[in-house]
Design a protein around this motif. Structure first.
Motif, short mmCIF file in Angstrom:
data_model
loop_
_atom_site.label_atom_id
_atom_site.label_comp_id
_atom_site.label_asym_id
_atom_site.label_seq_id
_atom_site.Cartn_x
_atom_site.Cartn_y
_atom_site.Cartn_z
N UNK A 47 0.84 -1.19 0.00
CA UNK A 47 0.00 0.00 0.00
C UNK A 47 0.88 1.25 0.00
N UNK A 48 1.04 1.86 -1.17
CA UNK A 48 1.89 3.04 -1.30
C UNK A 48 1.32 4.21 -0.51
N UNK A 49 0.02 4.31 -0.47
CA UNK A 49 -0.62 5.41 0.29
C UNK A 49 -0.25 5.33 1.76
N UNK A 50 -0.16 4.11 2.28
CA UNK A 50 0.23 3.92 3.68
C UNK A 50 1.66 4.35 3.90
N UNK A 51 2.54 4.04 2.96
CA UNK A 51 3.95 4.43 3.08
C UNK A 51 4.11 5.95 2.99
N UNK A 75 9.91 1.53 -5.56
CA UNK A 75 8.84 1.42 -6.57
C UNK A 75 9.42 1.05 -7.93
N UNK A 76 10.57 1.64 -8.24
CA UNK A 76 11.23 1.34 -9.52
C UNK A 76 11.73 -0.09 -9.54
N UNK A 82 3.14 4.57 -9.19
CA UNK A 82 2.89 5.66 -8.25
C UNK A 82 2.28 6.81 -9.05
N UNK A 83 1.13 7.28 -8.62
CA UNK A 83 0.37 8.25 -9.39
C UNK A 83 0.94 9.66 -9.26
N UNK A 84 0.53 10.52 -10.17
CA UNK A 84 0.96 11.92 -10.11
C UNK A 84 0.46 12.59 -8.82
N UNK A 85 -0.73 12.22 -8.41
CA UNK A 85 -1.28 12.77 -7.18
C UNK A 85 -0.42 12.37 -5.98
N UNK A 86 0.02 11.12 -5.97
CA UNK A 86 0.86 10.65 -4.87
C UNK A 86 2.22 11.37 -4.88
#
Length: 263
Positions: A47-51, A75-76, A82-86
């Motif tokens: 969960x990238x949002x959590x990180x 991530x790479x 990973x979104x632009x918003x993130x």
């Protein structure tokens, strides 16, 4: 699972040609971000949002920058989107961080000199003394190999890759520091006779920084001391600038005005 992810991540960082210190920093920062997370065998379920939320708890610029870079490389490594918003959220969080200031301690050259002269580890002692004599950055000193050393009757010269990736040279004059010149000459000739031309002459930058800190000073203190000693001898800022290879005289002024007690 987490251990395997981090181990492969570390190998990925190494494949990019990053320095060992940088690899260890990013590895440790990423391990911190993953603390408490339950991971399945599918790395894409992370969960990238959590990180990113965990990044919001980092308040200092340097620590945040390291953690951010660690996450982006992670991530790479695992091709995690990973979104632009993130990315914008990360940028926003980074702008909210502040610089962490450490309480400055005044380095005392007489005390540092006594400490170095009493070191039983000859290689460590010579490493520190060479930094003072030449004004080399610790990253420059640590890369010098036996093949990079050139001995002449009245001086010895070291070649290395300096700041900016350009080849540079530093010299120790026999008349300026005979004991150091003789000691280094003996070490260099010893390894030459053994055919170990690829042998590093000094310790690694990480080891030297750790040992300097243990003894109450920094490698940067030694470079500042070198600048002040050169100015005492030459009375020329340009001479100091040339020795330390500063791009601007303003940087030389900062070194000469630094809080290093010389007497």
């Amino acid at each position: 699972m987490k251990y395997n992810l981090l181990s492969n991540y570390k190998l990925f960082l190494a494949s990019l040609g990053l320095r060992p210190n940088t690899i260890n920093t990013y590895y440790n920062r990423m391990a911190k971000l993953l603390e408490g997370d339950f991971l399945t065998n599918d790395s894409f379920k992370i969960d990238i949002s959590s990180l990113i939320s965990k990044l919001s708890h980092i308040h200092y610029k340097n620590q945040f920058s390291q953690s951010k870079n660690a996450l982006l490389y992670f991530c790479k490594c695992y091709q995690i989107s990973i979104t632009n918003k993130q990315l914008k959220d990360i940028e926003r969080l980074q702008k909210q961080t502040r610089k962490k200031y450490r309480k400055a301690t005044k380095a005392e050259y007489p005390k540092i000199k006594r400490t170095i002269n009493h070191l039983k580890n000859k290689k460590l002692k010579v490493s520190f003394l060479t930094m003072i004599e030449t004004g080399l950055r610790v990253s420059e000193l640590s890369q010098i190999k036996i093949e990079d050393c050139h001995i002449y009757d009245e001086e010895m010269r070291f070649s290395f890759i300096g700041k900016g990736g350009k080849k540079a040279f530093s010299t120790i004059n026999k008349k300026d520091n005979l004991p150091l010149y003789v000691c280094l000459k003996d070490i260099i000739l010893y390894y030459r006779d053994k055919g170990q031309f690829n042998k590093k002459l000094f310790y690694s930058s990480q080891y030297l920084q750790q040992k300097a800190k243990l003894y109450g000073f920094s490698c940067l203190d030694l470079r500042r001391i070198s600048a002040k000693l050169e100015y005492q001898k030459s009375k020329s800022k340009n001479q100091v600038r040339n020795k330390l290879r500063h791009a601007k005289i303003k940087t030389t002024d900062i070194y000469l005005d630094s809080s290093v007690k010389m007497e």
